[in-house]
Structure formats: C-alpha cells, structure tokens
Design a protein around this motif. Structure first.
Motif, PDB file in Angstrom:
ATOM      1  N   PHE A 154     -22.355 -72.971 -29.189  1.00 57.20           N
ATOM      2  CA  PHE A 154     -23.237 -71.890 -28.756  1.00 57.20           C
ATOM      3  C   PHE A 154     -23.860 -72.252 -27.416  1.00 57.20           C
ATOM      4  CE2 PHE A 154     -25.727 -74.624 -31.520  1.00 57.20           C
ATOM      5  CZ  PHE A 154     -26.984 -74.705 -30.952  1.00 57.20           C
ATOM      6  N   GLU A 155     -24.288 -71.245 -26.683  1.00 53.60           N
ATOM      7  CA  GLU A 155     -24.635 -71.379 -25.278  1.00 53.60           C
ATOM      8  C   GLU A 155     -25.808 -72.317 -25.027  1.00 53.60           C
ATOM      9  OE1 GLU A 155     -24.557 -70.934 -21.221  1.00 53.60           O
ATOM     10  OE2 GLU A 155     -23.051 -70.229 -22.648  1.00 53.60           O
ATOM     11  N   GLY A 156     -26.826 -72.293 -25.876  1.00 46.67           N
ATOM     12  CA  GLY A 156     -28.027 -73.064 -25.619  1.00 46.67           C
ATOM     13  C   GLY A 156     -27.961 -74.520 -26.024  1.00 46.67           C
ATOM     14  N   CYS A 157     -26.840 -75.000 -26.512  1.00 42.92           N
ATOM     15  CA  CYS A 157     -26.689 -76.377 -26.984  1.00 42.92           C
ATOM     16  C   CYS A 157     -26.293 -77.293 -25.826  1.00 42.92           C
ATOM     17  CB  CYS A 157     -25.625 -76.425 -28.082  1.00 42.92           C
ATOM     18  SG  CYS A 157     -25.007 -78.065 -28.464  1.00 42.92           S
ATOM     19  N   PRO A 158     -27.070 -78.337 -25.524  1.00 43.90           N
ATOM     20  CA  PRO A 158     -26.731 -79.208 -24.388  1.00 43.90           C
ATOM     21  C   PRO A 158     -25.423 -79.964 -24.581  1.00 43.90           C
ATOM     22  CG  PRO A 158     -28.553 -80.126 -25.652  1.00 43.90           C
ATOM     23  CD  PRO A 158     -28.329 -78.742 -26.171  1.00 43.90           C
ATOM     24  N   PHE A 159     -25.096 -80.334 -25.817  1.00 42.28           N
ATOM     25  CA  PHE A 159     -23.838 -81.035 -26.067  1.00 42.28           C
ATOM     26  C   PHE A 159     -22.649 -80.095 -25.878  1.00 42.28           C
ATOM     27  CE2 PHE A 159     -27.154 -82.980 -28.739  1.00 42.28           C
ATOM     28  CZ  PHE A 159     -27.222 -84.202 -28.087  1.00 42.28           C
ATOM     29  N   CYS A 160     -22.844 -78.839 -26.238  1.00 41.79           N
ATOM     30  CA  CYS A 160     -21.803 -77.841 -25.998  1.00 41.79           C
ATOM     31  C   CYS A 160     -21.616 -77.621 -24.505  1.00 41.79           C
ATOM     32  CB  CYS A 160     -22.159 -76.519 -26.678  1.00 41.79           C
ATOM     33  SG  CYS A 160     -22.324 -76.627 -28.479  1.00 41.79           S
ATOM     34  N   ARG A 161     -22.703 -77.644 -23.762  1.00 44.32           N
ATOM     35  CA  ARG A 161     -22.595 -77.472 -22.312  1.00 44.32           C
ATOM     36  C   ARG A 161     -21.742 -78.580 -21.697  1.00 44.32           C
ATOM     37  NH1 ARG A 161     -25.874 -75.071 -17.917  1.00 44.32           N
ATOM     38  NH2 ARG A 161     -25.057 -76.020 -16.020  1.00 44.32           N
ATOM     39  N   LYS A 162     -21.935 -79.806 -22.156  1.00 47.15           N
ATOM     40  CA  LYS A 162     -21.133 -80.919 -21.649  1.00 47.15           C
ATOM     41  C   LYS A 162     -19.642 -80.637 -21.816  1.00 47.15           C
ATOM     42  CE  LYS A 162     -22.249 -84.920 -23.263  1.00 47.15           C
ATOM     43  NZ  LYS A 162     -22.700 -85.910 -24.281  1.00 47.15           N
ATOM     44  N   VAL A 163     -19.259 -80.155 -22.987  1.00 48.93           N
ATOM     45  CA  VAL A 163     -17.845 -79.870 -23.243  1.00 48.93           C
ATOM     46  C   VAL A 163     -17.369 -78.709 -22.374  1.00 48.93           C
ATOM     47  CG1 VAL A 163     -16.192 -79.095 -24.984  1.00 48.93           C
ATOM     48  CG2 VAL A 163     -17.900 -80.823 -25.567  1.00 48.93           C
ATOM     49  N   ARG A 164     -18.212 -77.689 -22.215  1.00 44.03           N
ATOM     50  CA  ARG A 164     -17.818 -76.554 -21.360  1.00 44.03           C
ATOM     51  C   ARG A 164     -17.625 -77.009 -19.917  1.00 44.03           C
ATOM     52  NH1 ARG A 164     -22.109 -73.939 -24.132  1.00 44.03           N
ATOM     53  NH2 ARG A 164     -23.333 -73.909 -22.213  1.00 44.03           N
ATOM     54  N   GLU A 165     -18.443 -77.942 -19.467  1.00 44.24           N
ATOM     55  CA  GLU A 165     -18.262 -78.468 -18.110  1.00 44.24           C
ATOM     56  C   GLU A 165     -16.918 -79.174 -17.978  1.00 44.24           C
ATOM     57  OE1 GLU A 165     -22.978 -79.208 -16.913  1.00 44.24           O
ATOM     58  OE2 GLU A 165     -21.693 -80.909 -17.435  1.00 44.24           O
ATOM     59  N   MET A 166     -16.542 -79.956 -19.005  1.00 44.16           N
ATOM     60  CA  MET A 166     -15.256 -80.645 -18.952  1.00 44.16           C
ATOM     61  C   MET A 166     -14.099 -79.655 -19.005  1.00 44.16           C
ATOM     62  SD  MET A 166     -14.179 -83.683 -18.521  1.00 44.16           S
ATOM     63  CE  MET A 166     -12.527 -84.310 -18.303  1.00 44.16           C
ATOM     64  N   VAL A 167     -14.246 -78.618 -19.785  1.00 48.19           N
ATOM     65  CA  VAL A 167     -13.240 -77.559 -19.837  1.00 48.19           C
ATOM     66  C   VAL A 167     -13.018 -76.957 -18.449  1.00 48.19           C
ATOM     67  CG1 VAL A 167     -12.882 -75.176 -20.628  1.00 48.19           C
ATOM     68  CG2 VAL A 167     -13.486 -76.969 -22.276  1.00 48.19           C
ATOM     69  N   THR A 168     -14.122 -76.759 -17.722  1.00 51.29           N
ATOM     70  CA  THR A 168     -14.027 -76.218 -16.367  1.00 51.29           C
ATOM     71  C   THR A 168     -13.310 -77.184 -15.442  1.00 51.29           C
ATOM     72  OG1 THR A 168     -16.040 -74.901 -16.630  1.00 51.29           O
ATOM     73  CG2 THR A 168     -15.354 -75.399 -14.389  1.00 51.29           C
ATOM     74  N   VAL A 169     -13.667 -78.459 -15.524  1.00 55.24           N
ATOM     75  CA  VAL A 169     -13.032 -79.479 -14.689  1.00 55.24           C
ATOM     76  C   VAL A 169     -11.521 -79.502 -14.918  1.00 55.24           C
ATOM     77  CG1 VAL A 169     -12.837 -81.968 -14.307  1.00 55.24           C
ATOM     78  CG2 VAL A 169     -15.088 -80.914 -14.504  1.00 55.24           C
ATOM     79  N   LEU A 170     -11.101 -79.352 -16.180  1.00 55.13           N
ATOM     80  CA  LEU A 170      -9.679 -79.400 -16.519  1.00 55.13           C
ATOM     81  C   LEU A 170      -8.987 -78.043 -16.394  1.00 55.13           C
ATOM     82  CD1 LEU A 170      -9.911 -81.715 -19.656  1.00 55.13           C
ATOM     83  CD2 LEU A 170      -9.204 -82.357 -17.344  1.00 55.13           C
ATOM     84  N   ASP A 171      -9.767 -76.988 -16.107  1.00 52.73           N
ATOM     85  CA  ASP A 171      -9.218 -75.642 -15.919  1.00 52.73           C
ATOM     86  C   ASP A 171      -8.477 -75.151 -17.162  1.00 52.73           C
ATOM     87  OD1 ASP A 171      -9.004 -73.422 -14.109  1.00 52.73           O
ATOM     88  OD2 ASP A 171      -6.872 -73.871 -13.871  1.00 52.73           O
ATOM     89  N   LEU A 172      -9.082 -75.357 -18.331  1.00 54.49           N
ATOM     90  CA  LEU A 172      -8.451 -74.991 -19.585  1.00 54.49           C
ATOM     91  C   LEU A 172      -8.900 -73.608 -20.047  1.00 54.49           C
ATOM     92  CD1 LEU A 172      -8.825 -78.362 -21.522  1.00 54.49           C
ATOM     93  CD2 LEU A 172      -6.750 -77.470 -20.434  1.00 54.49           C
ATOM     94  N   ASP A 173      -8.010 -72.914 -20.707  1.00 55.49           N
ATOM     95  CA  ASP A 173      -8.362 -71.673 -21.388  1.00 55.49           C
ATOM     96  C   ASP A 173      -8.749 -72.014 -22.823  1.00 55.49           C
ATOM     97  OD1 ASP A 173      -7.714 -70.299 -19.107  1.00 55.49           O
ATOM     98  OD2 ASP A 173      -5.756 -69.632 -19.814  1.00 55.49           O
ATOM     99  N   ILE A 174      -9.889 -71.500 -23.263  1.00 56.22           N
ATOM    100  CA  ILE A 174     -10.446 -71.865 -24.563  1.00 56.22           C
ATOM    101  C   ILE A 174     -10.720 -70.616 -25.385  1.00 56.22           C
ATOM    102  CG2 ILE A 174     -12.368 -72.981 -25.762  1.00 56.22           C
ATOM    103  CD1 ILE A 174     -10.665 -74.967 -24.222  1.00 56.22           C
ATOM    104  N   LEU A 175     -10.380 -70.676 -26.654  1.00 51.70           N
ATOM    105  CA  LEU A 175     -10.785 -69.643 -27.597  1.00 51.70           C
ATOM    106  C   LEU A 175     -12.109 -70.082 -28.206  1.00 51.70           C
ATOM    107  CD1 LEU A 175     -10.497 -67.143 -29.355  1.00 51.70           C
ATOM    108  CD2 LEU A 175      -8.892 -68.395 -30.806  1.00 51.70           C
ATOM    109  N   TYR A 176     -13.186 -69.449 -27.768  1.00 55.12           N
ATOM    110  CA  TYR A 176     -14.525 -69.801 -28.234  1.00 55.12           C
ATOM    111  C   TYR A 176     -14.907 -68.962 -29.450  1.00 55.12           C
ATOM    112  CZ  TYR A 176     -15.634 -72.606 -24.087  1.00 55.12           C
ATOM    113  OH  TYR A 176     -15.657 -73.573 -23.113  1.00 55.12           O
ATOM    114  N   PHE A 177     -15.432 -69.647 -30.463  1.00 54.09           N
ATOM    115  CA  PHE A 177     -16.021 -68.990 -31.622  1.00 54.09           C
ATOM    116  C   PHE A 177     -17.526 -69.250 -31.565  1.00 54.09           C
ATOM    117  CE2 PHE A 177     -11.651 -69.753 -32.982  1.00 54.09           C
ATOM    118  CZ  PHE A 177     -11.295 -68.510 -33.489  1.00 54.09           C
ATOM    119  N   PRO A 178     -18.327 -68.281 -31.140  1.00 56.86           N
ATOM    120  CA  PRO A 178     -19.768 -68.509 -30.991  1.00 56.86           C
ATOM    121  C   PRO A 178     -20.448 -68.763 -32.330  1.00 56.86           C
ATOM    122  CG  PRO A 178     -19.045 -66.594 -29.720  1.00 56.86           C
ATOM    123  CD  PRO A 178     -17.917 -66.955 -30.630  1.00 56.86           C
TER     124      PRO A 178
END
Length: 345
Positions: A154-178
């Motif tokens: 979920f958006e407000g989780c700092p640990f989730c943000r870390k993973v989303r940042e890595m996803v961006t760095v790797l340019d991955l497409d992700i199926l997110y389940f909020p």
C-alpha cells in the motif's frame, strides 16, 4: 527487523485480520505450508505477456456490475506540467518524498544523458526536448520477466516505497494488489498465502518465488532482473527505512486507509513511475479504492516512454488505461475524479 523499524517510524499500523471468506489465488506456484480452503472470493490470473491486460474474475457482488464511464465523461486534453487550480499543495506534498529520497525512483538503472542536435532524433522518437535543446537518454536493462511480478502493498508504507523505488530502477512492470488498512480482498489474501499480514509481499509467477521483507525483495529483483547492484540509497538499512517513512509525511497518511469501492473484473493499466508527484497522487486513490493495476514503469531512461508515445501519440504520465470502460486518459486530477466516480461505492 522491519517490525522494529516500523515501530520507530510509526508508519505501518497494520490492522488485525477481520473475519473474511477464505480466498484462493491460483497463480502462485509457491504456497504456504498452511492449508487454504478453496472457497474463491477473488481469482486473479496473470497474462503471459507484461503488456497484455490481466484478467481478474470475481465471485463477489461486484463481479456482476457493468462499469461505464461517468455520464458525459470526456477525456481531458493533456497539458504538460500544468497543475490544476487548488492542487498545488497536493503536488508539492507528493514531491517532498522525492527530495528526501535523493531522487531514487526517477531514473532507470544505468541512466545517461547527452546533448544532441535537434535533427539527431526523429520527431516520432521520444526525446527530452526543452526549447531548442534535445537530450538523448539511455539506460541499461537486465532480463525481462515473461509474466508480471505481483506485489501486495500500500502507498503509505515506507517498506513498500523502497520496493517501488527498486521496481522503477529496474524498469519492471508490476501487477499491484493494493492492501490498504481495512480492505476486504487482498490484505486477507496475503495472510492466507504467507501466514502473516506483513507488507510488501511479492509473488513472482516466473520463478515460483514468494517472499516478505523489503530488503530481501529488493535483493531478489536486482539479482534476477538487473545486474545484482542495489543503489546506495536503498542499501543503508534503517536509514533507508526512516527516510522512506519521512517521505510519506508530505501526504499525511494518504494511500493508507480503504475507501469502500466496487472491484472491477480487470486490473487497470497505469503508466507511471515512483518519482513523479503527479503519479503518486493517482496511486494514492488506486490504493485507497483497492483497485488492482498493472503499473507500466516509465521513469527517465525507460524505453517504454517511446512505447507510450507510439500508443497514445503523446508521452505524459500519469496515463490510465481502463479495460473495464475503454477509457484512456492523461491528467492526474481528472484521473482521480474519474476513479472515484467510476469505482467508489
């Protein structure tokens, strides 16, 4: 370890699991040792190609709903770098996190830029053009997953943000389940699959790997879909988590709590990247409404910028494609209104 840092940051207040009908998710080849009763509430199947829509069939009441665009709806004309009146503070609040995280989530791995003549890149090819200046951007990508990786977060989780940042760095497409607090579908599903409600939780249908722990997920993604390198800003242990927690303060808890909504039969497609404040405002609403979505990451240096340009005739993010209504649109403020009018219960 993350639970201790979570207590320090005070940013992850996961609710106690409420009684829910049992859920069976057939896509993951990895299973918890716990037995799972197969009384399906939500079944999600990942497509064989990241660019395909992912079908989600439900046996809840929402599965019978027919979704249409709001009456009189017309997609707005895209306006580059324009901020809708009254939304400036929202944008600034969402941008604070990018500064605190030193731009992590803005650039793809191996990003480089160089000035070229305006004729060096054809007009139908994406390039950063500012006035008479043309900038050529490149990056270095690792292996691409055949199927979208699935992440419960979920958006407000700092640990989730870390993973989303890595996803961006790797340019991955992700199926997110909020999985916002109080949500009825995917948050209980994580408990049944992995044995506890902790976020983020990743399932990789390409390898059968499923796991908790943000640092472990980041390491796995970097080794499997990158060159094994983790950016320094994501390698500082507790300091990374604390700065990621502070990065959420500008939005005062947005993206944390569930807003009653109708679950669509197909996940939405969301062109975005973590470092964009405009994208973040839309993601907050996608999460609060518990709307599954494929995020097509397109940070600076991503080749998907060219793909969106060819697809829509214009590159701008966020961009939303809704296979449930046929709506395709730009402009964050209008996307937010569209999502609320279409899916809020």
């Amino acid at each position: 370890r993350e639970e201790r840092i979570e207590s320090m940051a005070g940013m992850l207040a996961n609710s106690v699991l409420l009684p829910q009908p049992s859920i069976f998710l057939p896509v993951s080849s990895s299973r918890s040792s716990r037995s799972i009763r197969k009384t399906p509430l939500v079944m999600v199947k990942a497509s064989s190609k990241p660019s395909d829509s992912v079908s989600a069939s439900t046996k809840s009441k929402s599965s019978d709903a027919v979704f249409t665009a709001p009456p009189g709806f017309k997609p707005p004309e895209p306006k580059r770098f324009a901020v809708k009146p009254g939304k400036l503070l929202d944008v600034l609040g969402a941008a604070i996190g990018v500064l605190l995280r030193l731009g992590t989530g803005v650039f793809v791995s191996g990003y480089s830029a160089s000035f070229v003549s305006k004729d060096a890149i054809p007009a139908d090819q994406y390039a950063l053009r500012i006035g008479g200046i043309t900038v050529k951007e490149t990056s270095k990508l690792g292996p691409r997953p055949e199927k979208p990786i699935e992440i419960y977060e979920f958006e407000g989780c700092p640990f989730c943000r870390k993973v989303r940042e890595m996803v961006t760095v790797l340019d991955l497409d992700i199926l997110y389940f909020p999985c916002p607090r109080g949500s009825p579908n995917f948050r209980p599903m994580v408990n049944q699959m992995g044995g506890k409600q902790q976020f983020p939780y990743m399932v990789d249908p390409n390898t059968g790997v499923s796991m908790y722990e943000s640092d472990g997920i980041i390491k796995y993604l970097s080794e499997k879909y990158g060159d094994g390198t983790v950016p320094l800003s994501l390698s500082l242990g507790p300091l990374t988590a604390i700065t990621a927690a502070f990065a959420t303060l500008g939005r005062l808890g947005k993206g944390n709590l569930y807003t009653p909504a109708k679950l669509p039969p197909k996940p939405l497609v969301f062109w975005a990247y973590e470092g964009s404040p405009f994208c973040k405002l839309v993601r907050e609403v996608l999460v609060e409404l518990e709307l599954p979505h494929i995020q097509r990451s397109c940070a600076r240096g991503s080749p998907k910028r060219q793909e969106l340009l060819m697809k829509a005739g214009h590159f701008q993010v966020p961009c939303l494609e809704d296979p449930n209504t046929g709506v395709n649109m730009f402009e964050s403020a209008e996307i937010i209104e569209y999502l609320k009018q279409t899916y809020a219960a």
